[in-house]
Design a protein around this motif. Structure first.
Motif, PDB file in Angstrom:
ATOM      1  N   GLN B  44       0.937  -1.221  -0.003  1.00 50.76           N
ATOM      2  CA  GLN B  44       0.193  -0.091   0.117  1.00 50.76           C
ATOM      3  C   GLN B  44       0.845   1.252  -0.176  1.00 50.76           C
ATOM      4  OE1 GLN B  44      -3.379   0.172  -0.056  1.00 50.76           O
ATOM      5  NE2 GLN B  44      -3.080   2.210  -0.550  1.00 50.76           N
ATOM      6  N   ASP B  45       1.756   1.322   0.920  1.00 52.76           N
ATOM      7  CA  ASP B  45       2.695   2.337   0.856  1.00 52.76           C
ATOM      8  C   ASP B  45       3.207   2.538  -0.295  1.00 52.76           C
ATOM      9  OD1 ASP B  45       1.892   3.133   3.374  1.00 52.76           O
ATOM     10  OD2 ASP B  45       3.599   2.226   4.344  1.00 52.76           O
ATOM     11  N   ALA B  46       3.890   1.465  -1.082  1.00 51.08           N
ATOM     12  CA  ALA B  46       4.674   1.687  -2.295  1.00 51.08           C
ATOM     13  C   ALA B  46       3.879   2.073  -3.363  1.00 51.08           C
ATOM     14  CB  ALA B  46       5.157   0.154  -2.641  1.00 51.08           C
ATOM     15  N   ARG B  81      11.434   9.317  -2.381  1.00 50.44           N
ATOM     16  CA  ARG B  81       9.991   9.569  -1.869  1.00 50.44           C
ATOM     17  C   ARG B  81       9.661   8.507  -0.925  1.00 50.44           C
ATOM     18  NH1 ARG B  81       8.083  14.308  -2.134  1.00 50.44           N
ATOM     19  NH2 ARG B  81       6.057  13.497  -1.722  1.00 50.44           N
ATOM     20  N   SER B  82      10.102   7.158  -1.133  1.00 56.24           N
ATOM     21  CA  SER B  82       9.755   5.948  -0.482  1.00 56.24           C
ATOM     22  C   SER B  82      10.453   6.008   0.968  1.00 56.24           C
ATOM     23  CB  SER B  82      10.200   4.738  -1.218  1.00 56.24           C
ATOM     24  OG  SER B  82       9.725   4.702  -2.569  1.00 56.24           O
ATOM     25  N   ARG B  83      11.806   6.679   0.755  1.00 57.34           N
ATOM     26  CA  ARG B  83      12.470   6.755   2.157  1.00 57.34           C
ATOM     27  C   ARG B  83      11.486   7.850   2.923  1.00 57.34           C
ATOM     28  NH1 ARG B  83      18.429   6.654  -0.636  1.00 57.34           N
ATOM     29  NH2 ARG B  83      18.585   4.232  -0.906  1.00 57.34           N
ATOM     30  N   ASN B  84      11.172   9.012   2.524  1.00 63.89           N
ATOM     31  CA  ASN B  84      10.554   9.806   3.077  1.00 63.89           C
ATOM     32  C   ASN B  84       9.314   9.362   3.729  1.00 63.89           C
ATOM     33  OD1 ASN B  84      12.203  11.933   2.763  1.00 63.89           O
ATOM     34  ND2 ASN B  84      11.167  12.729   0.832  1.00 63.89           N
ATOM     35  N   LEU B  85       8.537   8.576   2.974  1.00 63.55           N
ATOM     36  CA  LEU B  85       7.424   8.090   3.324  1.00 63.55           C
ATOM     37  C   LEU B  85       7.254   7.057   4.616  1.00 63.55           C
ATOM     38  CD1 LEU B  85       4.505   8.225   2.081  1.00 63.55           C
ATOM     39  CD2 LEU B  85       4.725   5.984   1.176  1.00 63.55           C
ATOM     40  N   ILE B  86       8.655   6.341   4.645  1.00 66.14           N
ATOM     41  CA  ILE B  86       8.983   5.558   5.891  1.00 66.14           C
ATOM     42  C   ILE B  86       9.073   6.323   7.033  1.00 66.14           C
ATOM     43  CG2 ILE B  86      10.878   4.071   6.994  1.00 66.14           C
ATOM     44  CD1 ILE B  86      11.288   2.985   4.311  1.00 66.14           C
ATOM     45  N   ARG B  87       9.685   7.621   6.844  1.00 72.52           N
ATOM     46  CA  ARG B  87       9.958   8.567   8.025  1.00 72.52           C
ATOM     47  C   ARG B  87       8.621   8.935   8.341  1.00 72.52           C
ATOM     48  NH1 ARG B  87      14.103  11.131   4.606  1.00 72.52           N
ATOM     49  NH2 ARG B  87      15.764   9.863   4.883  1.00 72.52           N
TER      50      ARG B  87
END
Lengths: 128, 185
Positions: B44-46, B81-87
């Protein structure tokens, strides 16, 4: 483990594996979200073209006018030059003709000698 | 009809040509998903990261100085963006499920089984480094060749082969217990 089997297993991670048409719907969602920005870009591109065209017209009209004036002047001066003697005169012709000595002396040493145009005009005016 | 290059599509998309941008989305949505999944590890996050990345890329298309290398530039955006989303993981909570995630396929039993398998696969992938996950998914899931991965991720082909070798070796151990019929039925 065989490569094929691993690849089949990993394909389970593809959302389309159990949801046909997934990626097409995904793309449609992105395009819906992108519609505003794409429209903004189209507007900007159209404005840019109009700006370039109006810029051209602003600079081209004076340049074209100046070119027309210069061309008219050049054509006029050509016409003046072309209205001179029909038969070109050369010095040998003058010397071999029936001009009087006075005329020849004045033509060669006098004011008529100051320029080729004055010389030819003088000779033409004193042709016997 | 001749397929347009990435550079041509980028140039047209900069002027707001929707079909060209749509073609870029079609070409790179799945590789982008693989990258995002490699970083985040949750489907979902991906998906969210990929959608966000396309929006960011569209807004910043002028920053793509070499449109021939759009893929590498865009996949870097996806990774960031993916790394930011993890944060910002909390953002995920309470988000509505997008229509693309609607489950229209398998029965609830099979869906549960697939969910379990996906979870296990993602656990197995977590044993790999981020770059190994990216490479193995781009190669095995998206079918990219070594040379394509090398060019688009900006690394030597030998490095790609090496990462792929170690990733496969690790996965061989992690996935050895899985039966094939689970996914082929």
């Amino acid at each position: 483990m065989e490569d094929e089997k691993r690849i089949r297993l990993l394909r389970v991670l593809d959302p389309a594996h159990d949801c046909p048409g997934y990626w097409e719907r995904f793309r449609t969602e992105i395009m819906d979200r992108a519609a505003f920005e794409l429209a903004r870009r189209r507007d900007r591109a159209r404005e840019s073209v109009e700006l370039v065209l109006s810029g051209w017209s602003r600079s081209l009209i004076p340049v074209a006018l100046a070119a027309a004036v210069i061309a008219a002047i050049m054509v006029g001066s050509e016409a003046v030059r072309d209205s001179g003697p029909g038969t070109p005169l050369v010095l040998e012709d003058v010397l071999a003709s029936d001009f009087s000595d006075e005329v020849l002396e004045t033509a060669i040493t006098g004011e008529a000698h100051s320029s080729s145009v004055a010389f030819m005009a003088f000779v033409e005016g004193n042709r016997p | 009809m001749k397929e347009r290059t990435d550079a041509e599509l980028v140039t047209r998309a900069r002027s707001g040509h929707a079909e060209s941008f749509g073609e870029l989305v079609r070409r790179y949505q799945q590789p982008a998903f693989s990258i995002a999944l490699s970083v985040i590890g949750r489907q979902q996050d991906a998906e969210d990261a990929v959608q966000e990345s396309f929006m960011v890329a569209l807004r910043r298309l002028e920053d793509c100085r070499n449109p021939d290398r759009f893929a590498g530039w865009f996949l870097t955006i996806v990774r960031n963006r993916s790394r930011n989303l993890i944060r910002r993981e909390s953002l995920r909570r309470g988000d509505p499920i997008p229509a693309s995630a609607a489950n229209t396929g398998p029965s609830p039993e099979k869906a549960a089984s697939l969910a379990e398998l996906r979870e296990s696969l993602q656990e197995a992938l977590k044993k790999l480094s981020e770059v190994q996950r990216e490479i193995v998914l781009l190669h095995d899931l998206e079918g990219w060749k070594h040379s394509e991965i090398a060019e688009r991720l900006g690394m030597p082909s030998g490095t790609v082969r090496s990462h792929l070798h170690f990733a496969r070796k690790a996965l061989r151990v992690e996935l050895s217990g899985w039966r094939d019929h689970v996914i082929t039925s």
